[in-house]
Design a protein around this motif. Structure first.
Motif, short mmCIF file in Angstrom:
data_model
loop_
_atom_site.label_atom_id
_atom_site.label_comp_id
_atom_site.label_asym_id
_atom_site.label_seq_id
_atom_site.Cartn_x
_atom_site.Cartn_y
_atom_site.Cartn_z
N PHE A 1 -0.94 -8.26 15.75
CA PHE A 1 -1.43 -9.19 14.74
C PHE A 1 -0.74 -9.03 13.37
CE2 PHE A 1 -3.88 -5.87 12.85
CZ PHE A 1 -4.46 -5.14 13.88
N VAL A 2 0.11 -8.02 13.21
CA VAL A 2 0.82 -7.89 11.94
C VAL A 2 2.34 -7.98 12.10
CG1 VAL A 2 -1.01 -6.49 10.95
CG2 VAL A 2 0.98 -5.36 11.98
N LYS A 3 2.81 -8.07 13.32
CA LYS A 3 4.26 -8.14 13.55
C LYS A 3 4.87 -9.33 12.82
CE LYS A 3 4.62 -5.79 18.02
NZ LYS A 3 4.89 -5.93 19.47
N GLY A 4 5.96 -9.05 12.13
CA GLY A 4 6.64 -10.09 11.38
C GLY A 4 6.09 -10.30 9.98
N ARG A 5 4.95 -9.70 9.68
CA ARG A 5 4.34 -9.85 8.35
C ARG A 5 4.29 -8.53 7.58
NH1 ARG A 5 -0.89 -11.36 7.85
NH2 ARG A 5 -1.55 -10.38 9.81
N PHE A 6 4.03 -7.45 8.28
CA PHE A 6 3.90 -6.13 7.64
C PHE A 6 5.11 -5.27 7.98
CE2 PHE A 6 -1.07 -5.86 7.59
CZ PHE A 6 -1.12 -7.10 6.96
N THR A 7 5.48 -4.42 7.03
CA THR A 7 6.57 -3.47 7.25
C THR A 7 6.14 -2.09 6.77
OG1 THR A 7 8.21 -5.22 6.91
CG2 THR A 7 8.98 -2.93 6.81
N VAL A 8 6.25 -1.12 7.66
CA VAL A 8 5.92 0.26 7.30
C VAL A 8 7.20 1.01 6.98
CG1 VAL A 8 5.97 1.12 9.69
CG2 VAL A 8 4.58 2.30 7.97
N SER A 9 7.13 1.87 5.99
CA SER A 9 8.30 2.68 5.62
C SER A 9 7.80 3.97 5.00
CB SER A 9 9.20 1.92 4.64
OG SER A 9 8.51 1.63 3.44
N ARG A 10 8.72 4.92 4.87
CA ARG A 10 8.33 6.17 4.22
C ARG A 10 9.48 6.70 3.38
NH1 ARG A 10 7.89 9.96 9.67
NH2 ARG A 10 10.11 10.06 10.15
N ASP A 11 9.10 7.40 2.34
CA ASP A 11 10.05 8.08 1.46
C ASP A 11 9.76 9.57 1.61
OD1 ASP A 11 11.39 9.29 -0.65
OD2 ASP A 11 11.18 7.54 -1.95
N SER A 12 10.57 10.25 2.40
CA SER A 12 10.32 11.66 2.67
C SER A 12 10.42 12.52 1.42
CB SER A 12 11.30 12.17 3.74
OG SER A 12 11.09 11.48 4.96
N ALA A 13 11.30 12.15 0.52
CA ALA A 13 11.46 12.92 -0.72
C ALA A 13 10.19 12.87 -1.57
CB ALA A 13 12.64 12.41 -1.51
N LYS A 14 9.47 11.76 -1.47
CA LYS A 14 8.24 11.59 -2.25
C LYS A 14 7.00 11.86 -1.43
CE LYS A 14 10.15 8.15 -5.45
NZ LYS A 14 10.00 6.78 -5.99
N ASN A 15 7.19 12.21 -0.14
CA ASN A 15 6.04 12.45 0.74
C ASN A 15 5.08 11.26 0.73
OD1 ASN A 15 6.99 15.02 1.39
ND2 ASN A 15 5.87 15.97 -0.30
N LEU B 1 4.08 7.28 2.25
CA LEU B 1 4.17 6.23 3.26
C LEU B 1 3.80 4.92 2.59
CD1 LEU B 1 4.41 5.72 6.44
CD2 LEU B 1 1.90 5.71 6.38
N TYR B 2 4.47 3.85 2.99
CA TYR B 2 4.19 2.54 2.42
C TYR B 2 3.85 1.53 3.51
CZ TYR B 2 6.71 4.62 -1.49
OH TYR B 2 7.11 5.45 -2.51
N LEU B 3 3.13 0.50 3.11
CA LEU B 3 2.90 -0.64 3.99
C LEU B 3 3.07 -1.90 3.16
CD1 LEU B 3 2.12 -1.49 6.89
CD2 LEU B 3 -0.23 -1.74 6.05
N GLN B 4 4.18 -2.58 3.37
CA GLN B 4 4.41 -3.86 2.70
C GLN B 4 3.76 -4.95 3.52
OE1 GLN B 4 6.04 -4.59 -0.28
NE2 GLN B 4 5.24 -6.65 0.09
N LEU C 1 0.83 -1.19 0.00
CA LEU C 1 0.00 0.00 0.00
C LEU C 1 0.87 1.25 0.00
CD1 LEU C 1 -2.69 -0.98 2.68
CD2 LEU C 1 -2.59 -1.57 0.24
N SER C 2 0.35 2.29 -0.64
CA SER C 2 1.04 3.58 -0.64
C SER C 2 0.08 4.66 -0.18
CB SER C 2 1.53 3.93 -2.06
OG SER C 2 2.43 2.97 -2.54
#
Length: 121
Positions: free
Chosen positions: A62-76, A78-81, A20-21
């Motif tokens: 319930f999402v630990k180990g499966r989901f990863t959140v990250s962000r790209d500040s240059a692109k403003n 947020l992601y959710l893998q 997700l973005s």
């Protein structure tokens, strides 16, 4: 005016993955919290993950180990893998933005319109 626009939802089979973005615009403070919530039919909206103003990531159990959140500040953005998806992950996923102050995320009403994730067995 703050705008949060989610994308990347879809339908996958159990065990599959999605990313997700959330594209942010109109918010000009240098520190903030951005995160993800979800709401399944007939249930209340629940916390999934957040990156706070210090850069720390937090996840619901319930999402630990499966989901990863990250962000790209240059692109403003947020992601959710999301990996190893389960049918119980089926929900509308919402992006949330909150101010950061006094070492915590403060309240806000900044929400995206949501993106649907459907996981079939």
């Amino acid at each position: 005016q703050v705008q949060l626009v989610e994308s990347g939802g879809g339908s996958v089979q159990s065990g599959g993955s999605l990313r997700l973005s959330c594209a942010r615009s109109g918010y000009y403070y240098s520190t903030y919290c951005m995160g993800w919530f979800r709401q399944a039919p007939g249930k209340e909206r629940e916390f999934v993950s957040v990156i706070d103003g210090s850069g720390k990531s937090t996840y619901a159990d319930f999402v630990k180990g499966r989901f990863t959140v990250s962000r790209d500040s240059a692109k403003n953005t947020l992601y959710l893998q999301m990996n190893s998806l389960k049918p119980e992950d089926t929900a509308m996923y919402y992006c949330n933005l909150r101010p950061y102050g006094s070492n915590r995320c403060l309240d806000s009403n900044y929400w995206g319109q949501g993106t649907q994730v459907t996981v079939s067995a």
